[in-house]
Design an enzyme around this catalytic site. Sequence first.
Site, PDB file in Angstrom:
ATOM      1  N   GLY A 152       0.775  -1.232   0.000  1.00  0.00           N
ATOM      2  CA  GLY A 152       0.000   0.000   0.000  1.00  0.00           C
ATOM      3  C   GLY A 152       0.807   1.283   0.000  1.00  0.00           C
ATOM      4  O   GLY A 152       0.262   2.364  -0.095  1.00  0.00           O
TER       5      GLY A 152
ATOM      6  N   GLY B  84      -5.118   8.331   0.219  1.00  0.00           N
ATOM      7  CA  GLY B  84      -5.697   7.036   0.545  1.00  0.00           C
ATOM      8  C   GLY B  84      -4.861   6.201   1.481  1.00  0.00           C
ATOM      9  O   GLY B  84      -5.053   5.010   1.605  1.00  0.00           O
ATOM     10  N   GLN B  85      -3.911   6.835   2.117  1.00  0.00           N
ATOM     11  CA  GLN B  85      -2.944   6.051   2.876  1.00  0.00           C
ATOM     12  C   GLN B  85      -2.651   6.702   4.205  1.00  0.00           C
ATOM     13  O   GLN B  85      -1.527   6.697   4.662  1.00  0.00           O
ATOM     14  CB  GLN B  85      -1.630   5.952   2.110  1.00  0.00           C
ATOM     15  CG  GLN B  85      -1.782   5.446   0.712  1.00  0.00           C
ATOM     16  CD  GLN B  85      -0.520   5.676  -0.083  1.00  0.00           C
ATOM     17  OE1 GLN B  85       0.187   6.635   0.159  1.00  0.00           O
ATOM     18  NE2 GLN B  85      -0.252   4.819  -1.035  1.00  0.00           N
ATOM     19  N   GLY B  86      -3.695   7.288   4.794  1.00  0.00           N
ATOM     20  CA  GLY B  86      -3.494   7.993   6.051  1.00  0.00           C
ATOM     21  C   GLY B  86      -2.709   7.167   7.050  1.00  0.00           C
ATOM     22  O   GLY B  86      -1.896   7.691   7.802  1.00  0.00           O
TER      23      GLY B  86
ATOM     24  N   TYR C  35      -0.289   5.386   6.568  1.00  0.00           N
ATOM     25  CA  TYR C  35       1.151   5.358   6.291  1.00  0.00           C
ATOM     26  C   TYR C  35       1.795   6.724   6.513  1.00  0.00           C
ATOM     27  O   TYR C  35       2.959   6.923   6.236  1.00  0.00           O
ATOM     28  CB  TYR C  35       1.417   4.907   4.851  1.00  0.00           C
ATOM     29  CG  TYR C  35       0.906   3.519   4.581  1.00  0.00           C
ATOM     30  CD1 TYR C  35       1.526   2.410   5.174  1.00  0.00           C
ATOM     31  CD2 TYR C  35      -0.184   3.317   3.751  1.00  0.00           C
ATOM     32  CE1 TYR C  35       1.048   1.137   4.953  1.00  0.00           C
ATOM     33  CE2 TYR C  35      -0.673   2.039   3.522  1.00  0.00           C
ATOM     34  CZ  TYR C  35      -0.058   0.946   4.117  1.00  0.00           C
ATOM     35  OH  TYR C  35      -0.526  -0.300   3.895  1.00  0.00           O
TER      36      TYR C  35
END
Length: 180
Positions: free
Chosen positions: A52, A72-74, A76
Amino acid sequence: MGLFDKLAGWLGLKKKEVNVLCLGLDNSGKTTIINQLKPFNAQTQDIVPTIGFSIEKFKTSSLSFTVFDMSGQGRYRNLWEHYYKEGQAIIFVVDSGDKLRMVVAKEELDTLLNHPDIKHRRIPLLFFANKMDVRDALSSVKVSQLLCLEKIKDKPWHICASDAVKGEGLLEGLCDMKKP
Ligand code: G3D
């Protein structure tokens, strides 16, 4: 003079190595822009694919680039924020045809600008209102308004419309940029 030399010139080559962060939502055109900027002999260093989240880093003698998606990768976020400290310039790419996600891009930009490792530094920001060729794309002025760029008073910034596929606007963006 190539794009890459322009960028190096703008950043000044006094420092041994300048690390440029190229950020924006997924699909905004970061990879395409970076590929246009990349000199032929650039070495892609680490493509670090994790589930991801992936960061691309490449490097020439004086410049290194760190490229990653902010969307879309809060979860991370703490992974990518780790790179803020070592960034000395930021290229922030926006898809000017993606009106729906402009608000998400703005949120990410605001979060970035409020980050302790960015907030108090005069780090130069170059915005590309990319995909200017798509039908109904917003102008760079409009993108600038939607992102509230006029509120950025403590960092040199510049916005330029671009078509990264054709390589248009990139040189202009770099040329118009004031030296930090
Ligand atoms: P990213 O790295 O920010 O995720 P990419 O974005 O550079 O992978 O670009 C995403 C898609 O947008 C690609 O299409 C790419 O060709 C396209 N693209 C990038 N810049 C422009 C531009 O200025 N104009 C237009 N029309 N398209 C652009 P694919 O089809 O490969 O997904």
